[in-house]
Scaffold this motif. Structure first.
Motif, PDB file in Angstrom:
ATOM      1  N   TYR A  52       0.868  -1.196   0.000  1.00  0.00           N
ATOM      2  CA  TYR A  52       0.000   0.000   0.000  1.00  0.00           C
ATOM      3  C   TYR A  52       0.898   1.238   0.000  1.00  0.00           C
ATOM      4  O   TYR A  52       1.893   1.288   0.723  1.00  0.00           O
ATOM      5  CB  TYR A  52      -0.836  -0.040   1.277  1.00  0.00           C
ATOM      6  CG  TYR A  52      -1.907   1.017   1.432  1.00  0.00           C
ATOM      7  CD1 TYR A  52      -2.584   1.560   0.344  1.00  0.00           C
ATOM      8  CD2 TYR A  52      -2.277   1.434   2.720  1.00  0.00           C
ATOM      9  CE1 TYR A  52      -3.587   2.503   0.523  1.00  0.00           C
ATOM     10  CE2 TYR A  52      -3.286   2.367   2.909  1.00  0.00           C
ATOM     11  CZ  TYR A  52      -3.936   2.904   1.801  1.00  0.00           C
ATOM     12  OH  TYR A  52      -4.926   3.832   1.985  1.00  0.00           O
ATOM     13  N   HIS A  53       0.541   2.252  -0.778  1.00  0.00           N
ATOM     14  CA  HIS A  53       1.480   3.371  -0.906  1.00  0.00           C
ATOM     15  C   HIS A  53       1.723   4.107   0.406  1.00  0.00           C
ATOM     16  O   HIS A  53       2.773   4.713   0.590  1.00  0.00           O
ATOM     17  CB  HIS A  53       1.086   4.307  -2.060  1.00  0.00           C
ATOM     18  CG  HIS A  53      -0.174   5.098  -1.889  1.00  0.00           C
ATOM     19  ND1 HIS A  53      -0.239   6.215  -1.121  1.00  0.00           N
ATOM     20  CD2 HIS A  53      -1.407   4.955  -2.433  1.00  0.00           C
ATOM     21  CE1 HIS A  53      -1.464   6.730  -1.187  1.00  0.00           C
ATOM     22  NE2 HIS A  53      -2.200   5.983  -1.977  1.00  0.00           N
ATOM     23  N   TYR A  54       0.780   4.043   1.349  1.00  0.00           N
ATOM     24  CA  TYR A  54       1.046   4.653   2.662  1.00  0.00           C
ATOM     25  C   TYR A  54       2.281   3.970   3.299  1.00  0.00           C
ATOM     26  O   TYR A  54       3.109   4.618   3.931  1.00  0.00           O
ATOM     27  CB  TYR A  54      -0.125   4.462   3.616  1.00  0.00           C
ATOM     28  CG  TYR A  54      -1.428   5.198   3.336  1.00  0.00           C
ATOM     29  CD1 TYR A  54      -1.825   5.582   2.060  1.00  0.00           C
ATOM     30  CD2 TYR A  54      -2.301   5.483   4.394  1.00  0.00           C
ATOM     31  CE1 TYR A  54      -3.043   6.230   1.845  1.00  0.00           C
ATOM     32  CE2 TYR A  54      -3.510   6.136   4.191  1.00  0.00           C
ATOM     33  CZ  TYR A  54      -3.882   6.498   2.910  1.00  0.00           C
ATOM     34  OH  TYR A  54      -5.095   7.127   2.709  1.00  0.00           O
ATOM     35  N   GLU A  58       6.520   5.063   4.150  1.00  0.00           N
ATOM     36  CA  GLU A  58       7.160   4.851   5.453  1.00  0.00           C
ATOM     37  C   GLU A  58       8.400   3.964   5.319  1.00  0.00           C
ATOM     38  O   GLU A  58       9.407   4.153   6.016  1.00  0.00           O
ATOM     39  CB  GLU A  58       6.148   4.241   6.438  1.00  0.00           C
ATOM     40  CG  GLU A  58       5.035   5.226   6.789  1.00  0.00           C
ATOM     41  CD  GLU A  58       3.863   4.595   7.546  1.00  0.00           C
ATOM     42  OE1 GLU A  58       4.075   3.627   8.301  1.00  0.00           O
ATOM     43  OE2 GLU A  58       2.717   5.081   7.371  1.00  0.00           O
ATOM     44  N   SER A  94       2.634   2.964  13.309  1.00  0.00           N
ATOM     45  CA  SER A  94       1.904   3.950  12.491  1.00  0.00           C
ATOM     46  C   SER A  94       0.503   3.430  12.181  1.00  0.00           C
ATOM     47  O   SER A  94       0.239   2.224  12.256  1.00  0.00           O
ATOM     48  CB  SER A  94       2.653   4.222  11.173  1.00  0.00           C
ATOM     49  OG  SER A  94       2.436   3.155  10.272  1.00  0.00           O
ATOM     50  N   ALA A  96      -1.027   3.158   9.373  1.00  0.00           N
ATOM     51  CA  ALA A  96      -1.092   2.233   8.233  1.00  0.00           C
ATOM     52  C   ALA A  96      -0.562   0.848   8.618  1.00  0.00           C
ATOM     53  O   ALA A  96      -1.109  -0.171   8.184  1.00  0.00           O
ATOM     54  CB  ALA A  96      -0.321   2.806   7.049  1.00  0.00           C
ATOM     55  N   ALA A 276       3.211   6.945  -3.953  1.00  0.00           N
ATOM     56  CA  ALA A 276       3.414   7.382  -2.565  1.00  0.00           C
ATOM     57  C   ALA A 276       4.003   8.785  -2.478  1.00  0.00           C
ATOM     58  O   ALA A 276       4.271   9.287  -1.390  1.00  0.00           O
ATOM     59  CB  ALA A 276       4.326   6.393  -1.843  1.00  0.00           C
ATOM     60  N   TRP A 330      -7.103  10.629   3.768  1.00  0.00           N
ATOM     61  CA  TRP A 330      -5.695  10.296   3.556  1.00  0.00           C
ATOM     62  C   TRP A 330      -4.835  10.644   4.770  1.00  0.00           C
ATOM     63  O   TRP A 330      -4.818   9.927   5.732  1.00  0.00           O
ATOM     64  CB  TRP A 330      -5.254  11.038   2.312  1.00  0.00           C
ATOM     65  CG  TRP A 330      -4.058  10.602   1.545  1.00  0.00           C
ATOM     66  CD1 TRP A 330      -3.043   9.765   1.930  1.00  0.00           C
ATOM     67  CD2 TRP A 330      -3.758  11.037   0.199  1.00  0.00           C
ATOM     68  NE1 TRP A 330      -2.133   9.658   0.896  1.00  0.00           N
ATOM     69  CE2 TRP A 330      -2.528  10.412  -0.158  1.00  0.00           C
ATOM     70  CE3 TRP A 330      -4.376  11.871  -0.724  1.00  0.00           C
ATOM     71  CZ2 TRP A 330      -1.927  10.618  -1.416  1.00  0.00           C
ATOM     72  CZ3 TRP A 330      -3.780  12.074  -1.951  1.00  0.00           C
ATOM     73  CH2 TRP A 330      -2.568  11.457  -2.300  1.00  0.00           C
ATOM     74  N   PHE A 331      -4.111  11.776   4.748  1.00  0.00           N
ATOM     75  CA  PHE A 331      -3.229  12.106   5.884  1.00  0.00           C
ATOM     76  C   PHE A 331      -4.026  12.546   7.115  1.00  0.00           C
ATOM     77  O   PHE A 331      -3.463  12.720   8.193  1.00  0.00           O
ATOM     78  CB  PHE A 331      -2.235  13.213   5.485  1.00  0.00           C
ATOM     79  CG  PHE A 331      -1.542  12.941   4.175  1.00  0.00           C
ATOM     80  CD1 PHE A 331      -0.726  11.825   4.027  1.00  0.00           C
ATOM     81  CD2 PHE A 331      -1.719  13.773   3.085  1.00  0.00           C
ATOM     82  CE1 PHE A 331      -0.095  11.549   2.811  1.00  0.00           C
ATOM     83  CE2 PHE A 331      -1.094  13.524   1.877  1.00  0.00           C
ATOM     84  CZ  PHE A 331      -0.282  12.403   1.729  1.00  0.00           C
ATOM     85  N   THR A 334      -6.105   9.457  10.671  1.00  0.00           N
ATOM     86  CA  THR A 334      -5.403   8.858  11.813  1.00  0.00           C
ATOM     87  C   THR A 334      -6.349   9.041  12.989  1.00  0.00           C
ATOM     88  O   THR A 334      -7.194   9.942  12.961  1.00  0.00           O
ATOM     89  CB  THR A 334      -4.087   9.596  12.115  1.00  0.00           C
ATOM     90  OG1 THR A 334      -4.415  10.924  12.558  1.00  0.00           O
ATOM     91  CG2 THR A 334      -3.180   9.685  10.897  1.00  0.00           C
TER      92      THR A 334
END
Ligand code: FIX
Ligand code: ZN
Length: 420
Positions: A52-54, A58, A94, A96, A276, A330-331, A334
């Motif tokens: 996954y690009h997240y 990282e 994290s 993700a 990403a 997206w960002f 969380t």
């Protein structure tokens, strides 16, 4: 005495809210998943989860490997590197990373063994049709809206051929290339037989509308969508503004469809990271305000990427009933940021929002995205209902069920049906 009584009210509310939020099905209004008829385009399984690009973003923070060497690897080898860097050599703290573990755990896999090979073996035994059912069930999803682009060479042929739809997968017509790169898109449309030119004159705009109508019908699209850079401006003497005003908005009015705008993404701030590599910037929400004010008979849905834009966005939605806010994108997705954003939205807008979409790119991600957000939502709602109970207004279970149904899809349905 009084406070002991109140603690028990709060505890009762918490039990009710948690159970209602956990059981209420969600209609997920934005994902990057595909109807199983698209076969390989529907991503699922452990290696897809890991690349996954997240997680790629990282992982690169920990690798010294040149970018092109990473991209030259097969998906499984890339997944091995992600696993090693983010799960074996460091604790997977994290959001993700935690998401992968929540997903595996809820699928019944034992994560404490840290045994990637065993996880792969389990996935190799799954059949896609059953896995779709299982992921929907564990996520509590009743439907997921896809992101469908006529400009995507992989998906376009199947739409043109036609296929039997799985009704759980609804469609949204995504038009970034049309609005963000008209010269290139004009050439492609011409190649497909549409009578458009580089200049946005009446004939070309009429043809763009015919194109939008054709694809809206083909997809049975629920709304149109575009993601936008932070410097998007409206009105402006740009192709983007002209196409919005003279093609997209008249089309949306004719079909009574919302136009969803997603401002704030800076594409490819680091192109070496590929998918990403996108970043975030503060948007000028005057553009959205101008659209809502100038086109009161259009409906706009919006999710904005920058945390710093969220308060202004809420205030804007208070002023315009033709604006519907959705998702912690997206960002922002969380626990801490989704928590503060959701609380602020409910405090300023009540329940007339769609607080989350999953943005899942891999089928299995539906499980963690919704498990995690349901926790956030329950926490926020317990606070809010407890504040009401302090006044003597005790929310009933039926009222709580109604509210949660609306937050998890009902409000967006109402917005789509409404005429402004
Ligand atoms: O533009 C979008 O719809 C974004 O959600 C994606 O481009 C992004 O890559 C993503 O997956 C975010 O969650
Ligand atoms: Zn998306």
């Amino acid at each position: 005495m009084k406070s002991a009584l109140f603690a028990s009210v709060r505890q009762r509310l918490r039990a009710t809210v948690e159970s209602v939020v956990a059981r209420t099905p969600v209609a997920d209004i934005h994902t990057h998943l595909y109807d199983p008829a698209f076969t390989d385009l529907l991503l699922w399984g452990i290696d897809e989860l890991l690349v996954y690009h997240y997680l790629i973003a990282e992982t690169f923070r920990r690798l010294e490997l040149p970018f092109d060497r990473f991209w030259a690897l097969g998906r499984r080898e890339q997944a091995d590197l992600v696993w090693q860097a983010l799960f074996v050599e460091n604790s997977p703290i994290s959001e993700a990373c935690r998401g992968v573990l929540t997903t595996l755990h809820r699928l019944g896999l034992d994560v404490k063994k840290r045994d990637l090979a065993a996880v792969r073996q389990w996935f190799a035994r799954q059949r896609v049709a059953d896995h779709v059912d299982r992921c929907f069930e564990l996520a509590g999803a009743s439907s997921v809206c896809m992101t469908n682009s006529p400009f995507d060479d992989l998906e376009r042929p199947l739409w043109e051929r036609g296929f039997r739809r799985d009704e759980r997968f609804t469609a949204a017509l995504r038009i970034d290339p049309l609005l963000l790169d008209w010269p290139a898109t004009a050439r492609r449309l011409t190649g497909w037989g549409w009578r458009v030119g580089r200049t946005l004159n009446a004939r070309t705009l009429g043809e763009v509308r015919r194109f939008l109508a054709d694809w809206t019908r083909r997809l049975d699209a629920r709304f149109l969508m575009v993601s936008l850079p932070p410097d998007f401006a409206f009105p402006a003497r740009t192709d983007t503004a002209r196409l919005i005003e003279d093609a997209v908005l008249p089309h949306c009015r004719e079909f009574n469809l919302p136009f969803a705008l997603m401002p704030g993404v800076k594409r490819a701030v680091n192109p070496s990271l590929r998918l990403a590599g996108d970043g975030v910037g503060l948007s000028n929400l005057a553009a959205l305000q101008n659209l809502c004010a100038a086109f009161p008979h259009n409906k706009f849905a919006a999710t904005v990427l920058a945390r710093e834009n969220q308060h202004e966005l809420c205030v804007l939605a208070r002023k315009f009933r033709n604006l519907h806010l959705f998702g912690c994108w997206w960002f922002l997705n969380t626990p801490s940021l989704a928590g503060e954003t959701t609380a602020m939205r409910l405090e300023l807008l009540g329940l007339s929002v769609t607080p989350q979409h999953s943005d899942a790119r891999v089928l299995d991600q539906l499980i963690y995205k919704w498990t995690h957000f349901r926790e956030v939502l329950a926490r926020v709602l317990v606070e809010k209902y407890t504040d009401l109970a302090a006044t003597g207004w005790n929310p009933t279970r039926t009222e709580i069920e109604r509210d949660v149904q609306n937050l998890l899809g009902g409000e967006f349905d109402r917005f789509c049906r409404m005429t402004v």
